[in-house]
Design a protein around this motif. Structure first.
Motif, short mmCIF file in Angstrom:
data_model
loop_
_atom_site.label_atom_id
_atom_site.label_comp_id
_atom_site.label_asym_id
_atom_site.label_seq_id
_atom_site.Cartn_x
_atom_site.Cartn_y
_atom_site.Cartn_z
N ALA A 58 -53.73 -9.64 18.57
CA ALA A 58 -54.85 -8.76 18.23
C ALA A 58 -55.57 -9.22 16.95
O ALA A 58 -56.52 -8.58 16.51
CB ALA A 58 -54.36 -7.33 18.07
N GLY A 59 -55.11 -10.32 16.37
CA GLY A 59 -55.75 -10.85 15.16
C GLY A 59 -55.22 -10.26 13.86
O GLY A 59 -55.80 -10.48 12.80
N TYR A 60 -54.11 -9.55 13.92
CA TYR A 60 -53.51 -8.97 12.73
C TYR A 60 -52.61 -10.00 12.06
O TYR A 60 -51.75 -10.60 12.71
CB TYR A 60 -52.70 -7.72 13.09
CG TYR A 60 -51.99 -7.09 11.93
CD1 TYR A 60 -52.68 -6.34 10.98
CD2 TYR A 60 -50.62 -7.26 11.76
CE1 TYR A 60 -52.03 -5.77 9.90
CE2 TYR A 60 -49.96 -6.70 10.68
CZ TYR A 60 -50.68 -5.96 9.76
OH TYR A 60 -50.02 -5.40 8.68
N MET A 61 -52.80 -10.22 10.76
CA MET A 61 -52.00 -11.18 10.01
C MET A 61 -50.59 -10.63 9.81
O MET A 61 -50.41 -9.58 9.21
CB MET A 61 -52.63 -11.49 8.65
CG MET A 61 -51.90 -12.58 7.90
SD MET A 61 -52.53 -12.85 6.21
CE MET A 61 -54.23 -13.25 6.49
N LEU A 62 -49.59 -11.34 10.33
CA LEU A 62 -48.20 -10.92 10.21
C LEU A 62 -47.55 -11.47 8.95
O LEU A 62 -46.76 -10.79 8.29
CB LEU A 62 -47.41 -11.39 11.43
CG LEU A 62 -47.91 -10.89 12.78
CD1 LEU A 62 -47.16 -11.58 13.91
CD2 LEU A 62 -47.77 -9.38 12.87
N LYS A 63 -47.85 -12.73 8.66
CA LYS A 63 -47.19 -13.41 7.54
C LYS A 63 -48.11 -14.50 7.02
O LYS A 63 -48.77 -15.18 7.79
CB LYS A 63 -45.86 -14.01 8.01
CG LYS A 63 -45.08 -14.72 6.94
CD LYS A 63 -43.75 -15.22 7.49
CE LYS A 63 -42.96 -15.96 6.46
NZ LYS A 63 -41.69 -16.45 7.00
N HIS A 64 -48.12 -14.67 5.69
CA HIS A 64 -48.91 -15.71 5.05
C HIS A 64 -48.05 -16.41 4.01
O HIS A 64 -47.54 -15.77 3.09
CB HIS A 64 -50.14 -15.09 4.39
CG HIS A 64 -51.00 -16.08 3.66
ND1 HIS A 64 -51.96 -15.69 2.77
CD2 HIS A 64 -51.05 -17.43 3.69
CE1 HIS A 64 -52.57 -16.77 2.28
NE2 HIS A 64 -52.02 -17.83 2.83
N GLU A 65 -47.86 -17.72 4.18
CA GLU A 65 -47.16 -18.54 3.20
C GLU A 65 -48.18 -19.46 2.55
O GLU A 65 -48.95 -20.11 3.25
CB GLU A 65 -46.09 -19.41 3.87
CG GLU A 65 -44.92 -18.66 4.41
CD GLU A 65 -43.83 -19.58 4.94
OE1 GLU A 65 -43.91 -20.82 4.78
OE2 GLU A 65 -42.87 -19.05 5.53
N GLU A 66 -48.15 -19.51 1.23
CA GLU A 66 -49.07 -20.42 0.53
C GLU A 66 -48.37 -21.11 -0.62
O GLU A 66 -47.60 -20.49 -1.35
CB GLU A 66 -50.31 -19.68 0.04
CG GLU A 66 -50.02 -18.58 -0.97
CD GLU A 66 -51.26 -17.83 -1.41
OE1 GLU A 66 -52.18 -18.46 -1.97
OE2 GLU A 66 -51.30 -16.61 -1.18
N GLU A 67 -48.63 -22.40 -0.75
CA GLU A 67 -48.10 -23.14 -1.89
C GLU A 67 -48.78 -22.63 -3.14
O GLU A 67 -49.99 -22.38 -3.13
CB GLU A 67 -48.41 -24.64 -1.75
CG GLU A 67 -47.45 -25.38 -0.90
CD GLU A 67 -47.72 -26.88 -0.94
OE1 GLU A 67 -48.63 -27.36 -1.66
OE2 GLU A 67 -47.02 -27.59 -0.22
N ASP B 90 -39.30 -27.76 -7.89
CA ASP B 90 -39.97 -28.84 -7.16
C ASP B 90 -41.19 -28.31 -6.42
O ASP B 90 -42.23 -28.95 -6.40
CB ASP B 90 -39.00 -29.50 -6.18
CG ASP B 90 -39.61 -30.66 -5.45
OD1 ASP B 90 -40.25 -31.51 -6.11
OD2 ASP B 90 -39.48 -30.73 -4.21
N GLU B 91 -41.06 -27.14 -5.81
CA GLU B 91 -42.14 -26.57 -5.02
C GLU B 91 -41.98 -25.06 -5.01
O GLU B 91 -40.87 -24.55 -5.03
CB GLU B 91 -42.08 -27.12 -3.59
CG GLU B 91 -43.23 -26.73 -2.71
CD GLU B 91 -43.13 -27.39 -1.34
OE1 GLU B 91 -43.01 -26.64 -0.35
OE2 GLU B 91 -43.15 -28.63 -1.28
N ALA B 92 -43.12 -24.34 -4.96
CA ALA B 92 -43.07 -22.88 -4.90
C ALA B 92 -44.06 -22.38 -3.86
O ALA B 92 -45.14 -22.95 -3.68
CB ALA B 92 -43.40 -22.28 -6.26
N LYS B 93 -43.65 -21.32 -3.15
CA LYS B 93 -44.50 -20.68 -2.16
C LYS B 93 -44.49 -19.17 -2.37
O LYS B 93 -43.45 -18.59 -2.70
CB LYS B 93 -44.00 -20.94 -0.74
CG LYS B 93 -44.14 -22.35 -0.26
CD LYS B 93 -43.64 -22.45 1.17
CE LYS B 93 -43.69 -23.89 1.67
NZ LYS B 93 -43.14 -23.99 3.03
N LYS B 94 -45.64 -18.58 -2.16
CA LYS B 94 -45.76 -17.12 -2.14
C LYS B 94 -45.81 -16.71 -0.67
O LYS B 94 -46.59 -17.26 0.10
CB LYS B 94 -47.05 -16.71 -2.85
CG LYS B 94 -47.29 -15.23 -2.85
CD LYS B 94 -48.60 -14.92 -3.56
CE LYS B 94 -48.91 -13.44 -3.53
NZ LYS B 94 -50.22 -13.17 -4.18
#
Length: 148
Positions: free
Chosen positions: A75-84, A108-112
């Protein structure tokens, strides 16, 4: 504890269904999903879509290589968003926990990671002999850690 279980269960579900994901052509993405994505991220580039079970997964970049990954339902609903994110954008509470509990390791790396209104952080920590993937709440609590 219940919140931690929910986060872990969601992560396991997304990981296990991810093994069955298949690349799809952008014209195979339902217009409601594609329009939701374009409205939210008009400057996205290097866009790749996958069908992940019943959900749509999109990998893309914004700017100079900032990676994003999003899951949408049909339906176009955002379930999850991962971003560096740069390590300087980690909440102070997360940085404080890293400094006290993982003082021999460097970031070394981080994601929200945003799921609904809940925000968590995935941080890869390492030194010459160890590598860890650690999940933190927005208050700095260690939710889960994996020795890579």
């Amino acid at each position: 504890m219940k919140k931690q279980f929910t986060i872990l269960a969601t992560a396991i579900t997304l990981i296990s269904t991810g093994t069955f994901a298949q690349d799809i052509n952008p014209n195979q993405v339902p217009s409601v999903v594609a329009n939701s994505f374009k409205r939210e991220f008009p400057k996205a580039s290097d866009i790749e879509w996958e069908l992940d079970g019943q959900n749509y997964n999109v990998d893309f970049e914004i700017g100079w290589g900032t990676d994003h990954e999003i899951w949408y339902d049909a339906a176009g609903y955002m379930l999850k968003h991962e971003e560096e994110i740069p390590k300087g954008e980690l909440p102070k509470s997360v940085a404080t926990t890293i400094d006290s509990e993982f003082k021999d390791l460097r970031i070394d790396e981080a994601k929200k990671i945003t799921e609904g209104k809940q925000v968590t952080y995935e941080v890869e920590l390492e030194n010459f002999t160890e590598e860890w993937k650690v999940f933190f709440s927005s208050t700095g609590e260690v939710l889960h850690k994996i020795n890579d």
